[in-house]
Design a protein around this motif. Structure first.
Motif, PDB file in Angstrom:
ATOM      1  N   GLY A 117       0.768  -1.230   0.000  1.00  0.00           N
ATOM      2  CA  GLY A 117       0.000   0.000   0.000  1.00  0.00           C
ATOM      3  C   GLY A 117       0.804   1.288   0.000  1.00  0.00           C
ATOM      4  N   GLU A 118       2.128   1.203  -0.109  1.00  0.00           N
ATOM      5  CA  GLU A 118       2.937   2.420  -0.083  1.00  0.00           C
ATOM      6  C   GLU A 118       2.770   3.248  -1.363  1.00  0.00           C
ATOM      7  N   ARG A 119       3.156   4.508  -1.257  1.00  0.00           N
ATOM      8  CA  ARG A 119       3.197   5.423  -2.402  1.00  0.00           C
ATOM      9  C   ARG A 119       4.630   5.421  -2.926  1.00  0.00           C
ATOM     10  N   LEU A 120       4.795   5.086  -4.200  1.00  0.00           N
ATOM     11  CA  LEU A 120       6.125   4.884  -4.772  1.00  0.00           C
ATOM     12  C   LEU A 120       6.297   5.713  -6.035  1.00  0.00           C
ATOM     13  N   LEU A 121       7.434   6.380  -6.148  1.00  0.00           N
ATOM     14  CA  LEU A 121       7.805   7.156  -7.328  1.00  0.00           C
ATOM     15  C   LEU A 121       8.992   6.487  -8.000  1.00  0.00           C
ATOM     16  N   GLU A 155       0.956  -4.585  -8.600  1.00  0.00           N
ATOM     17  CA  GLU A 155       0.338  -5.912  -8.575  1.00  0.00           C
ATOM     18  C   GLU A 155       0.673  -6.678  -7.302  1.00  0.00           C
ATOM     19  N   GLU A 156       1.953  -6.719  -6.965  1.00  0.00           N
ATOM     20  CA  GLU A 156       2.411  -7.583  -5.878  1.00  0.00           C
ATOM     21  C   GLU A 156       2.245  -6.960  -4.496  1.00  0.00           C
ATOM     22  N   PHE A 157       2.319  -5.630  -4.407  1.00  0.00           N
ATOM     23  CA  PHE A 157       2.303  -4.977  -3.105  1.00  0.00           C
ATOM     24  C   PHE A 157       1.166  -3.960  -2.950  1.00  0.00           C
ATOM     25  N   GLY A 158       0.340  -3.820  -3.970  1.00  0.00           N
ATOM     26  CA  GLY A 158      -0.762  -2.873  -3.888  1.00  0.00           C
ATOM     27  C   GLY A 158      -0.314  -1.439  -3.747  1.00  0.00           C
ATOM     28  N   CYS A 159       0.879  -1.115  -4.250  1.00  0.00           N
ATOM     29  CA  CYS A 159       1.406   0.242  -4.132  1.00  0.00           C
ATOM     30  C   CYS A 159       0.696   1.196  -5.093  1.00  0.00           C
ATOM     31  N   ASP A 160       0.596   2.433  -4.672  1.00  0.00           N
ATOM     32  CA  ASP A 160       0.129   3.515  -5.539  1.00  0.00           C
ATOM     33  C   ASP A 160       1.368   4.101  -6.196  1.00  0.00           C
ATOM     34  N   THR A 161       1.550   3.893  -7.491  1.00  0.00           N
ATOM     35  CA  THR A 161       2.824   4.177  -8.144  1.00  0.00           C
ATOM     36  C   THR A 161       2.716   5.312  -9.152  1.00  0.00           C
ATOM     37  N   LEU A 162       3.824   6.033  -9.285  1.00  0.00           N
ATOM     38  CA  LEU A 162       3.960   7.067 -10.302  1.00  0.00           C
ATOM     39  C   LEU A 162       5.293   6.869 -10.994  1.00  0.00           C
ATOM     40  N   GLU A 193      -5.784   1.902 -11.741  1.00  0.00           N
ATOM     41  CA  GLU A 193      -6.015   2.903 -10.702  1.00  0.00           C
ATOM     42  C   GLU A 193      -4.815   3.103  -9.786  1.00  0.00           C
ATOM     43  N   ARG A 194      -3.849   2.182  -9.852  1.00  0.00           N
ATOM     44  CA  ARG A 194      -2.678   2.283  -8.986  1.00  0.00           C
ATOM     45  C   ARG A 194      -1.389   2.589  -9.761  1.00  0.00           C
ATOM     46  N   VAL A 195      -1.482   2.722 -11.074  1.00  0.00           N
ATOM     47  CA  VAL A 195      -0.307   2.971 -11.905  1.00  0.00           C
ATOM     48  C   VAL A 195      -0.514   4.260 -12.697  1.00  0.00           C
ATOM     49  N   HIS A 196       0.325   5.228 -12.437  1.00  0.00           N
ATOM     50  CA  HIS A 196       0.227   6.531 -13.084  1.00  0.00           C
ATOM     51  C   HIS A 196       1.595   6.902 -13.647  1.00  0.00           C
ATOM     52  N   GLY A 237       8.151  13.618 -18.880  1.00  0.00           N
ATOM     53  CA  GLY A 237       9.029  14.742 -18.574  1.00  0.00           C
ATOM     54  C   GLY A 237      10.286  14.309 -17.850  1.00  0.00           C
ATOM     55  N   HIS A 238      11.076  15.299 -17.465  1.00  0.00           N
ATOM     56  CA  HIS A 238      12.309  15.071 -16.716  1.00  0.00           C
ATOM     57  C   HIS A 238      12.062  15.353 -15.246  1.00  0.00           C
ATOM     58  N   PHE A 239      12.517  14.464 -14.397  1.00  0.00           N
ATOM     59  CA  PHE A 239      12.332  14.571 -12.954  1.00  0.00           C
ATOM     60  C   PHE A 239      12.775  15.934 -12.422  1.00  0.00           C
ATOM     61  N   GLU A 240      13.907  16.436 -12.943  1.00  0.00           N
ATOM     62  CA  GLU A 240      14.452  17.693 -12.449  1.00  0.00           C
ATOM     63  C   GLU A 240      13.556  18.893 -12.760  1.00  0.00           C
ATOM     64  N   GLN A 241      12.633  18.725 -13.721  1.00  0.00           N
ATOM     65  CA  GLN A 241      11.815  19.848 -14.173  1.00  0.00           C
ATOM     66  C   GLN A 241      10.354  19.757 -13.750  1.00  0.00           C
ATOM     67  N   LEU A 242       9.922  18.616 -13.247  1.00  0.00           N
ATOM     68  CA  LEU A 242       8.514  18.439 -12.884  1.00  0.00           C
ATOM     69  C   LEU A 242       8.230  18.996 -11.493  1.00  0.00           C
ATOM     70  N   ASP A 243       7.036  19.520 -11.322  1.00  0.00           N
ATOM     71  CA  ASP A 243       6.584  20.025 -10.024  1.00  0.00           C
ATOM     72  C   ASP A 243       5.867  18.882  -9.306  1.00  0.00           C
ATOM     73  N   LEU A 244       6.474  18.357  -8.244  1.00  0.00           N
ATOM     74  CA  LEU A 244       5.915  17.234  -7.500  1.00  0.00           C
ATOM     75  C   LEU A 244       5.694  17.650  -6.048  1.00  0.00           C
ATOM     76  N   PRO A 245       4.615  17.182  -5.426  1.00  0.00           N
ATOM     77  CA  PRO A 245       4.316  17.587  -4.047  1.00  0.00           C
ATOM     78  C   PRO A 245       5.397  17.136  -3.072  1.00  0.00           C
ATOM     79  N   HIS A 246       5.740  18.003  -2.130  1.00  0.00           N
ATOM     80  CA  HIS A 246       6.718  17.652  -1.106  1.00  0.00           C
ATOM     81  C   HIS A 246       6.146  16.599  -0.160  1.00  0.00           C
ATOM     82  N   ARG A 247       7.031  15.733   0.318  1.00  0.00           N
ATOM     83  CA  ARG A 247       6.695  14.722   1.318  1.00  0.00           C
ATOM     84  C   ARG A 247       5.484  13.890   0.900  1.00  0.00           C
ATOM     85  N   SER A 248       5.411  13.558  -0.395  1.00  0.00           N
ATOM     86  CA  SER A 248       4.202  12.923  -0.921  1.00  0.00           C
ATOM     87  C   SER A 248       4.330  11.427  -1.142  1.00  0.00           C
ATOM     88  N   VAL A 249       5.557  10.860  -1.029  1.00  0.00           N
ATOM     89  CA  VAL A 249       5.721   9.435  -1.310  1.00  0.00           C
ATOM     90  C   VAL A 249       6.526   8.769  -0.198  1.00  0.00           C
TER      91      VAL A 249
END
Length: 277
Positions: free
Chosen positions: A60-64, A79-86, A109-112, A116-128
């Protein structure tokens, strides 16, 4: 230094090409073999479970996943761990393929993904809870920025897993970085890539505020992985060349160059880091 292309010509090839020589998960990084009889697919699944263990996943963890490739890790963890993935990748074809696979496996619903490039994307802090970079940091010019951004998106106590091919030491980098084989990989395959010694990765991780909790030497496993890929390229040469004359030979040449330096000029390490504060 900046990234020299919006995408990477190698990773934006037709997915069918990779399906001809990778395992069914299309995982394009080192496997982990536990016996002489392991198949490539078995070893790649073992490697993904190893990554999950290093990350401390329980479900169930959030994984980037930065540089998600053809989605092997995010699909497996969903599939194996039910993680919410990006997954993040600059190659549009990879996102199309991942979306199709996620739908087919019932984990859409769990795979997103985001293009883009990681260095340029705006991602929420403390989100994963976990961040992974498997063979992708080599394509990122600013190590410090990558590790700082990884720490910024991780919750306190979250874990970062980085596996990467490295020059054996700084002197090997100086001696071999401008050799013909290195330039072929950089110019004809990747578009941009920079192997560093492990010490550079450790320094960047520590400077960003991470605590190093594990370093694993996977060099012999990557050598065997590439041997399996080369065998598959030979077996599927006609189907690969259907996508472009001479493509199989070019791909073999790249893989043979990669395998020639293990233990001599290059190593492959897994670095696990904790966002402890």
């Amino acid at each position: 230094m900046t990234v020299t292309a919006d995408t990477n010509q190698h990773y934006d090839l037709d997915p069918d090409i990779f399906g001809q020589f990778l395992d069914p998960l299309r995982k394009y990084s080192s496997a982990l073999y536990t016996s002489d009889t392991d198949t490539l697919e078995q070893a790649q699944r073992t490697k993904l479970r190893f990554v999950a263990d290093r990350l401390g996943l329980r479900g169930g963890e959030r994984l980037l996943d930065v540089g998600c490739g053809w989605g092997s890790l995010i699909l497996f963890m969903a599939e194996e761990f039910g993680c919410d993935t990006l997954g993040i990748s600059p190659a549009p074809r990879q996102h199309e393929y991942i979306a199709e696979q996620a739908a087919a496996r019932g984990v859409a619903e769990r795979v997103h993904t985001r293009v883009g490039h990681f260095e340029q994307l705006d991602l929420p802090h403390r989100s994963v809870d976990a961040v992974t970079l498997l063979g992708s940091i080599v394509h990122m010019p600013d190590l410090g920025e990558v590790f700082r951004r990884a720490r910024a998106v991780l919750r306190r106590g979250g874990t970062l897993y980085v596996s990467e091919s490295c020059f054996r030491n700084a002197s090997a980098r100086t001696a071999f970085d401008s050799r013909g084989g290195t330039e072929f990989v950089r110019e004809d395959i990747f578009g941009w890539g920079d192997l560093r010694p492990l010490s550079d990765l450790v320094t960047a991780a520590e400077d960003a505020g991470f605590s190093i909790i594990a370093v694993d030497d996977l060099t012999d496993h990557y050598r065997r992985t590439i041997d399996d890929w080369i065998a598959n390229v030979y077996a599927s040469a006609d189907r690969i060349d259907a996508h472009g004359p001479g493509l199989a030979a070019k791909l073999r040449h790249y893989l043979e160059i990669a395998n020639a330096g293990w233990g001599y000029t290059t190593k492959h390490y897994a670095l696990t880091c904790r966002n402890a504060r």
